[in-house]
Enzyme design. Structure first.
Site, PDB file in Angstrom:
ATOM      1  N   ASP A  74       4.630  12.185  -8.231  1.00 63.58           N
ATOM      2  CA  ASP A  74       5.808  11.622  -8.157  1.00 63.58           C
ATOM      3  C   ASP A  74       6.934  12.396  -7.457  1.00 63.58           C
ATOM      4  O   ASP A  74       7.993  11.785  -6.950  1.00 63.58           O
ATOM      5  CB  ASP A  74       6.628  11.431  -9.605  1.00 63.58           C
ATOM      6  CG  ASP A  74       5.522  10.657 -10.588  1.00 63.58           C
ATOM      7  OD1 ASP A  74       4.801   9.985 -10.096  1.00 63.58           O
ATOM      8  OD2 ASP A  74       5.772  10.727 -11.868  1.00 63.58           O
ATOM      9  N   ARG A  81       3.242 -15.145   3.557  1.00 62.00           N
ATOM     10  CA  ARG A  81       3.337 -14.818   2.211  1.00 62.00           C
ATOM     11  C   ARG A  81       4.407 -13.392   2.219  1.00 62.00           C
ATOM     12  O   ARG A  81       4.488 -12.862   2.855  1.00 62.00           O
ATOM     13  CB  ARG A  81       2.324 -14.151   1.409  1.00 62.00           C
ATOM     14  CG  ARG A  81       1.614 -15.504   1.087  1.00 62.00           C
ATOM     15  CD  ARG A  81       0.124 -15.121   0.292  1.00 62.00           C
ATOM     16  NE  ARG A  81      -0.587 -16.444  -0.217  1.00 62.00           N
ATOM     17  CZ  ARG A  81      -1.837 -16.370  -0.315  1.00 62.00           C
ATOM     18  NH1 ARG A  81      -2.556 -15.305  -0.121  1.00 62.00           N
ATOM     19  NH2 ARG A  81      -2.381 -17.315  -1.031  1.00 62.00           N
TER      20      ARG A  81
END
Ligand code: F6P
Length: 359
Positions: A139, A174
């Protein structure tokens, strides 16, 4: 000298490279090394400890995971203990851990972990266990070091996925929403999103308005660009709202963040009428071989941790202060968690290249 090594919290690519470098550096000094299995479970009777020598770390530097295994449910200060009726109570077993370490003749512990594990290391040091920390997390949310190993690998994995999603999104006109890890920090989303040329990046540090995200998508539509890749950090929050939490956490575990990708895709589809799909990259970002950068950083951290033990730098952790590895008090690193600065040049550049943060 008998030094023990533990890996705690979620795994990160590079853990084995730290273990290898630390073992080889310690053996080179004539020391003995013990691996504590599964966080601290190996010192609490729920697993064991293993001697680590040259042969045990041969050929592991490039491998993901950790040969010692790990857990994010093994805080010795609030250890989940199962009761007769199946329920769990959290018990402080830190004294027992220290006693067991003493009985095994452990003079020092190299604790490799993220913010949670480093906090445990700090508390154990305050109780008298001689500890040196090694920061680890995909992280990148640990302060006091330029970066942690595991982060570069996670970013590379996420960026590869974003590259691949571009082509299928474009073929079908999309919107593809990619949810990446990071807990409460947006580094993986920001770095992988910019490197992979995403069109929208949503991070916890910049609350988003889904209408603004939809407006950015429709503006591209008008420019003849009929597809979009939206990268969402799992901890992203809508302005005035809350982060998404998935299900219940197990005893001793932090709340699990996630699910925001599906939520964002649903909202975009409703507002734009464009077909949306969601992909959650999840633990793919934690698995596999560490990149060259992470292997090198992890190896340097392992070597520096042994130097710190040799110098008696207890309660300190190794850190990258480019171009050097230094040591700093673990306490200092824990004072404020690292978060993305919304005014950082990476964010500014991302905005100027046309990326929307939904704000
Ligand atoms: O802290 C690393 C991390 O991978 C986070 O990005 C994520 O939220 C969490 O761990 C997932 O943990 P678990 O292994 O419990 O699913």
């Amino acid at each position: 000298m008998r030094v023990a090594i533990s890996t705690g919290g979620g795994d990160a690519p590079g853990l084995n490279a730290v273990i290898r470098a630390a073992v080889l550096s310690a053996v080179d000094r004539g020391w003995h090394v013990l691996g504590i299995r599964k966080g601290y479970a190996g010192l609490l009777g729920d697993d064991d400890t293993v001697p680590l020598g040259r042969d045990d770390v041969r050929g592991i530097g490039h491998l993901g995971g950790t040969i010692l295994r790990t857990t994010n449910r093994g805080n010795p200060f609030s250890y989940p203990v199962k009761q007769a009726d199946g329920s769990f109570v959290e018990v402080d077993r830190s004294d027992e851990l220290i006693e067991n370490a003493r009985n095994l003749g452990i003079n020092a512990v190299i604790a490799i972990g993220g913010d949670g594990s480093l906090r445990i290391a700090q508390r154990l040091w305050e109780k008298g266990l001689r500890v040196v920390g090694v920061p680890k997390t995909i992280d990148n949310d640990v302060s006091g070091t330029v970066t942690t190993f595991g982060f570069d690998t996670a970013v590379t994995t996420a960026m590869d996925a974003i590259d691949k999603l571009h082509t299928t999104a474009e073929s079908h006109d999309r919107v593809i929403v990619v949810e990446v890890m990071g807990r409460h920090a947006g580094f993986i989303a920001l770095y992988a999103g910019l490197a992979g040329a995403a069109h929208v990046i949503l991070i916890p540090e910049i609350p988003y308005d889904v209408q603004k995200v939809s407006d950015a998508i429709m503006a591209r539509e008008q420019r003849g660009r009929h597809f979009d890749v939206v990268v969402v950090a799992e901890g992203a929050v809508p302005s005035g709202g809350e982060e998404s939490i998935i299900g219940a956490s197990l005893p001793g575990q932090d709340r699990r963040v996630g699910g925001v990708g599906e939520r964002v895709a649903y909202e975009i589809e409703k507002r734009t009428g464009k077909e949306c799909r969601t992909i959650v990259l999840g633990h793919l970002q934690r698995g596999g071989m560490p990149t060259g950068y992470d292997r090198l950083l992890a190896t340097r951290f392992g070597g520096a941790a042994v130097e710190a033990v040799e110098a008696g730098k207890w309660g300190q952790m190794v850190a990258l202060h480019s171009p050097h590895i230094v040591t700093i008090p673990i306490e200092e690193a824990l004072r404020t968690p690292r978060r993305v600065d919304p005014n950082h040049d990476i964010v500014r550049t991302a905005r100027h290249t046309g990326i929307s943060f939904g704000d």
